[in-house]
Scaffold this motif. Structure first.
Motif, mmCIF file in Angstrom:
data_model
loop_
_atom_site.group_PDB
_atom_site.id
_atom_site.type_symbol
_atom_site.label_atom_id
_atom_site.label_comp_id
_atom_site.label_asym_id
_atom_site.label_seq_id
_atom_site.Cartn_x
_atom_site.Cartn_y
_atom_site.Cartn_z
ATOM 1 N N ASP A 31 19.154 5.347 22.548
ATOM 2 C CA ASP A 31 17.777 5.164 23.018
ATOM 3 C C ASP A 31 17.756 4.272 24.262
ATOM 4 N N GLN A 34 15.580 1.180 23.934
ATOM 5 C CA GLN A 34 16.210 0.116 23.160
ATOM 6 C C GLN A 34 17.237 -0.633 23.994
ATOM 7 N N THR A 46 14.959 -5.683 17.107
ATOM 8 C CA THR A 46 14.506 -4.866 15.981
ATOM 9 C C THR A 46 15.466 -4.919 14.802
ATOM 10 N N ARG A 47 16.745 -5.164 15.041
ATOM 11 C CA ARG A 47 17.738 -5.132 13.960
ATOM 12 C C ARG A 47 18.315 -6.499 13.617
ATOM 13 N N ARG A 247 21.553 -2.980 0.966
ATOM 14 C CA ARG A 247 20.509 -1.948 0.911
ATOM 15 C C ARG A 247 20.678 -1.068 -0.325
ATOM 16 N N TYR A 251 17.911 -0.662 -3.180
ATOM 17 C CA TYR A 251 17.438 0.674 -3.555
ATOM 18 C C TYR A 251 17.515 0.858 -5.066
ATOM 19 N N ASP A 262 11.464 1.725 1.206
ATOM 20 C CA ASP A 262 11.225 2.150 2.581
ATOM 21 C C ASP A 262 12.116 3.352 2.917
ATOM 22 N N PRO A 263 11.526 4.523 3.191
ATOM 23 C CA PRO A 263 12.346 5.715 3.459
ATOM 24 C C PRO A 263 13.104 5.639 4.781
ATOM 25 N N ASP A 264 12.744 4.702 5.650
ATOM 26 C CA ASP A 264 13.432 4.570 6.932
ATOM 27 C C ASP A 264 14.728 3.767 6.822
ATOM 28 N N ILE A 265 14.977 3.156 5.670
ATOM 29 C CA ILE A 265 16.204 2.378 5.470
ATOM 30 C C ILE A 265 17.314 3.308 4.981
ATOM 31 N N THR A 266 18.441 3.284 5.684
ATOM 32 C CA THR A 266 19.577 4.127 5.307
ATOM 33 C C THR A 266 20.241 3.586 4.047
#
Length: 318
Positions: A31, A34, A46-47, A247, A251, A262-266
């Motif tokens: 990106d 980014q 962001t991270r 994570r 989960y 959160d579905p955006d978390i791998t």
């Protein structure tokens, strides 16, 4: 000179740690926006907010601009093949996987995916107990560098060791990779048990029997038992199954207490559980906790039902 592909939390943390000692490190992100933000702010806001980039850490969105030296592939396991397909040819530079798991579509490990996509490139995997925040803050940890070619492994060990990351070397690639894959699945199981209020004793039992499943598959693939007892096996299992920084563990907690996640978390362990189950079935290996985790993820089993199934299995020697 070192290149890191992937500006997620872990890739950024590795780049910071390696540049902090003065190495020239280039961090690549797809990106452009980014990349511009990281250049301007000298952090990955962001991270890894608040973790300032050392002067020797450069960022780019141009993959043809990467310097000579090893390339660290810090992308999610299920995206590794796509990344290698889209990235330019890096020639003879070693490609080091920094992801853990099994590819769902092929049941291949990280270095096997690299060999499939870049057969002429030396491959290795960097794995072990590590959280991005700890690495970026300069806190001490130890990792395993697994490479089938010992000479290349020695060179990578020397290049990638930093002031806060001590790297141990092995040629047992299957052992290191299976350890990193299975521990994520067991972290989901442990999180589910704690989230459902089954207690610390249940977690200890799941970790111990999960370690047995890890050994079962790894040894069947020709791995060495001492590898599983090391950082990439027992060490990573212990960290991931006991900390909410994981994570996969979080989960599992959400499954256990019926909370939204959160579905955006791998969550690498979710896809890996299915891939491991398929591989175990093909190898006729008994991996009941892995089977139970797949049931939890698919919603065909509740946590207490899964625990009942595990407890009611036929009695046997340990």
């Amino acid at each position: 000179m070192i290149s890191v592909i992937g500006a997620g939390a872990f890739g950024t943390a590795l780049a910071i740690s390696m540049a902090r000692g003065g190495a020239q490190v280039t961090l690549w992100a797809r990106d452009a926006a980014q990349v511009a933000a990281m250049r301007d702010g000298r952090e990955n806001a962001t991270r890894l907010p608040g973790m300032t980039f050392p002067e020797t850490l450069h960022v780019t969105e141009d993959a043809t601009d990467l310097p000579d030296g090893p390339v660290l592939l810090s992308v999610p396991m299920q995206m590794l093949r796509t990344a290698l397909r889209d990235l330019p040819d890096f020639g003879p530079r070693p490609l080091v996987a920094c992801c853990k798991g099994i590819e769902l579509s092929t049941r291949l490990s990280p270095t096997q995916v690299i060999a499939d996509m870049r057969p002429d490139a030396p491959s290795a995997i960097l794995t072990g107990p590590s959280f991005a925040q700890d690495i970026a803050r300069g806190l001490p940890t130890a990792l395993t560098l697994a490479c089938a070619e010992d000479g290349i492994g020695r060179s990578l060990q020397k290049t990638l060791t930093t002031q806060n990351i001590r790297i141990y070397r092995t040629t047992d690639v299957p052992g290191a990779e299976i350890g990193g894959a299975v521990k994520n699945v067991m972290a989901i199981a442990c999180g589910a048990a704690i989230g459902a209020g089954l207690g610390e004793s249940a977690r200890a039992a799941l970790m111990t029997r999960g370690y047995a499943e890890m050994q079962r598959m790894a040894l069947a693939l020709g791995a060495r038992a001492d590898t599983l007892a090391g950082l990439s096996g027992f060490g990573d299992l212990t960290l991931t199954c006991t900390s909410e920084l994981s994570r996969n563990y979080r989960y599992g907690l959400s499954i256990g207490n019926s909370a939204e996640f959160d579905p955006d978390i791998t969550v690498e362990g979710a896809a890996t559980a299915r891939a491991l189950q398929a591989r175990a079935q093909a190898m006729t290996l008994d991996m009941p906790i892995t089977d139970a985790v797949v049931g939890l993820i698919d919603g065909t089993l509740g946590v207490r039902d899964a625990m009942t199934l595990l407890l009611s299995r036929p009695l046997k020697e340990e």
